[in-house]
Design a protein around this motif. Structure first.
Motif, mmCIF file in Angstrom:
data_model
loop_
_atom_site.group_PDB
_atom_site.id
_atom_site.type_symbol
_atom_site.label_atom_id
_atom_site.label_comp_id
_atom_site.label_asym_id
_atom_site.label_seq_id
_atom_site.Cartn_x
_atom_site.Cartn_y
_atom_site.Cartn_z
ATOM 1 N N ILE A 68 10.225 30.009 -96.187
ATOM 2 C CA ILE A 68 8.948 29.306 -96.121
ATOM 3 C C ILE A 68 8.017 29.960 -95.111
ATOM 4 N N VAL A 69 8.549 30.288 -93.937
ATOM 5 C CA VAL A 69 7.726 30.898 -92.888
ATOM 6 C C VAL A 69 7.188 32.254 -93.339
ATOM 7 N N ILE A 70 8.029 33.049 -94.004
ATOM 8 C CA ILE A 70 7.587 34.350 -94.495
ATOM 9 C C ILE A 70 6.508 34.183 -95.555
ATOM 10 N N GLU A 71 6.697 33.218 -96.462
ATOM 11 C CA GLU A 71 5.681 32.969 -97.492
ATOM 12 C C GLU A 71 4.330 32.621 -96.857
ATOM 13 N N LEU A 72 4.349 31.759 -95.870
ATOM 14 C CA LEU A 72 3.107 31.366 -95.218
ATOM 15 C C LEU A 72 2.461 32.556 -94.505
ATOM 16 N N PHE A 73 3.280 33.404 -93.903
ATOM 17 C CA PHE A 73 2.768 34.603 -93.240
ATOM 18 C C PHE A 73 2.094 35.532 -94.249
ATOM 19 N N LEU A 74 2.766 35.779 -95.364
ATOM 20 C CA LEU A 74 2.224 36.680 -96.377
ATOM 21 C C LEU A 74 0.945 36.125 -96.993
ATOM 22 N N GLN A 75 0.915 34.827 -97.216
ATOM 23 C CA GLN A 75 -0.237 34.214 -97.872
ATOM 24 C C GLN A 75 -1.418 34.030 -96.926
ATOM 25 N N ARG A 76 -1.154 33.581 -95.702
ATOM 26 C CA ARG A 76 -2.256 33.175 -94.834
ATOM 27 C C ARG A 76 -2.658 34.220 -93.799
ATOM 28 N N ILE A 77 -1.735 35.108 -93.455
ATOM 29 C CA ILE A 77 -2.070 36.179 -92.507
ATOM 30 C C ILE A 77 -2.412 37.464 -93.258
ATOM 31 N N LEU A 78 -1.547 37.849 -94.208
ATOM 32 C CA LEU A 78 -1.813 39.071 -94.980
ATOM 33 C C LEU A 78 -2.724 38.824 -96.172
ATOM 34 N N LYS A 79 -3.030 37.546 -96.455
ATOM 35 C CA LYS A 79 -3.956 37.165 -97.527
ATOM 36 C C LYS A 79 -3.477 37.618 -98.909
ATOM 37 N N MET A 80 -2.181 37.641 -99.103
ATOM 38 C CA MET A 80 -1.641 37.960 -100.417
ATOM 39 C C MET A 80 -1.799 36.747 -101.329
ATOM 40 N N GLU A 81 -2.056 36.985 -102.622
ATOM 41 C CA GLU A 81 -2.357 35.885 -103.532
ATOM 42 C C GLU A 81 -1.336 35.720 -104.653
ATOM 43 N N ASP A 82 -0.696 36.798 -105.076
ATOM 44 C CA ASP A 82 0.234 36.709 -106.200
ATOM 45 C C ASP A 82 1.512 35.974 -105.769
ATOM 46 N N VAL A 83 1.747 34.811 -106.366
ATOM 47 C CA VAL A 83 2.860 33.953 -105.956
ATOM 48 C C VAL A 83 4.207 34.636 -106.193
ATOM 49 N N GLU A 84 4.352 35.325 -107.305
ATOM 50 C CA GLU A 84 5.617 35.985 -107.606
ATOM 51 C C GLU A 84 5.922 37.100 -106.612
ATOM 52 N N THR A 85 4.906 37.861 -106.241
ATOM 53 C CA THR A 85 5.096 38.933 -105.262
ATOM 54 C C THR A 85 5.463 38.355 -103.903
ATOM 55 N N ILE A 86 4.781 37.303 -103.509
ATOM 56 C CA ILE A 86 5.083 36.641 -102.239
ATOM 57 C C ILE A 86 6.520 36.162 -102.226
ATOM 58 N N ASP A 87 6.935 35.529 -103.311
ATOM 59 C CA ASP A 87 8.297 34.998 -103.399
ATOM 60 C C ASP A 87 9.332 36.124 -103.349
ATOM 61 N N ARG A 88 9.056 37.218 -104.055
ATOM 62 C CA ARG A 88 10.003 38.336 -104.103
ATOM 63 C C ARG A 88 10.180 38.964 -102.727
ATOM 64 N N ILE A 89 9.093 39.175 -102.027
ATOM 65 C CA ILE A 89 9.175 39.763 -100.689
ATOM 66 C C ILE A 89 9.891 38.820 -99.730
ATOM 67 N N ALA A 90 9.577 37.532 -99.816
ATOM 68 C CA ALA A 90 10.236 36.548 -98.960
ATOM 69 C C ALA A 90 11.730 36.502 -99.235
ATOM 70 N N CYS A 91 12.115 36.635 -100.502
ATOM 71 C CA CYS A 91 13.540 36.653 -100.861
ATOM 72 C C CYS A 91 14.247 37.850 -100.226
ATOM 73 N N ASP A 92 13.556 38.981 -100.161
ATOM 74 C CA ASP A 92 14.150 40.183 -99.565
ATOM 75 C C ASP A 92 14.289 40.044 -98.042
ATOM 76 N N LEU A 93 13.283 39.458 -97.408
ATOM 77 C CA LEU A 93 13.246 39.433 -95.947
ATOM 78 C C LEU A 93 14.006 38.263 -95.338
ATOM 79 N N GLU A 94 14.174 37.176 -96.071
ATOM 80 C CA GLU A 94 14.764 35.967 -95.485
ATOM 81 C C GLU A 94 16.167 36.193 -94.929
ATOM 82 N N HIS A 95 16.899 37.154 -95.511
ATOM 83 C CA HIS A 95 18.275 37.413 -95.079
ATOM 84 C C HIS A 95 18.344 38.063 -93.700
ATOM 85 N N HIS A 96 17.234 38.643 -93.258
ATOM 86 C CA HIS A 96 17.258 39.453 -92.048
ATOM 87 C C HIS A 96 16.579 38.784 -90.853
ATOM 88 N N LEU A 97 16.045 37.587 -91.047
ATOM 89 C CA LEU A 97 15.417 36.899 -89.941
ATOM 90 C C LEU A 97 16.453 36.249 -89.034
#
Length: 221
Positions: free
Chosen positions: A110-139
């Motif tokens: 959730i935190v990564i999604e919010l970062f990508l959407q609100r700080i990096l201004k990314m809009e594509d929901v699927e891309t946001i979800d995919r990146i968050a899925c990759d990064l969540e394991h390493h936080l």
């Protein structure tokens, strides 16, 4: 985070040269592949819908789109790592450490999604979800708290059960700018450095992480 990551677990068998390993947050003396996390997260999501939190093997197989033998193989590993209680007739239920890890994963996502959407201004929901899925394991919790500070989140995110079943970017969570531009870039640099220091990831994924931060830097110069 998504309840269905079709084919992902099937491809990431333990010992594969393409499997990314991380130092287990809940069991630091062992290493686990990302597939451990995927199963824990799916079991967690299913448990919220089932009486007593018990989940059936078939439910996991259907949700992850993997074979029954693959599920059994992973359940044996999760049981051995004390992440689940596994009773042949009752099914599978997360232990305290398994549930904590699963809830942490959802919170990280959730935190990564919010970062990508609100700080990096990314809009594509699927891309946001995919990146968050990759990064969540390493936080880690420290990295999560850095993201929360960066986003200016004041809401308590520990009770993720309230919105986990919808599996959508939680728009109700308010964020606000709390840092100057200089402070913002310093925090991003610390996060990037922490990812490099605290995780053991493939070069391909490492490059992806650096690309995300580089994109932000270019957009805000």
């Amino acid at each position: 985070m998504p309840p269905t990551k079709k084919g992902k677990s099937e491809k990431k068998e333990e010992g594969s040269p393409h499997v990314t390993s991380y130092r287990g947050v809940t069991v630091r003396d062992q290493e686990f592949s990302e597939s451990y996390d995927e199963y824990l997260e799916v079991i967690y999501r299913l448990s919220l819908q089932n009486p007593g939190g018990w989940v059936k093997n078939k439910e996991i197989s259907t949700r992850l789109n993997v074979t029954a033998p693959s599920v059994t193989n992973m359940l044996e590993k999760l049981s051995g790592a004390k992440f689940i209680d596994w009773k042949p007739r009752s099914g599978i239920r997360l232990t305290e450490i398994g549930r904590n890890r699963a809830k942490n994963l959802v919170t990280y996502h959730i935190v990564i999604e919010l970062f990508l959407q609100r700080i990096l201004k990314m809009e594509d929901v699927e891309t946001i979800d995919r990146i968050a899925c990759d990064l969540e394991h390493h936080l880690t919790d420290d990295m999560k708290n850095r993201f929360i500070d960066l986003l200016g989140i004041t809401e308590n995110l520990t009770n993720v059960d309230n919105f986990i079943l919808e599996d959508k970017i939680p728009k109700h969570i308010e964020t606000r700018p709390v840092y100057t531009e200089k402070e913002l870039f310093q925090i991003l640099a610390k996060i990037e450095a922490t990812i490099d220091k605290e995780t053991n990831i493939e070069k391909k994924q490492s490059d992806k992480i650096h690309s995300i931060f580089a994109t932000f830097n270019r957009q805000n110069q």
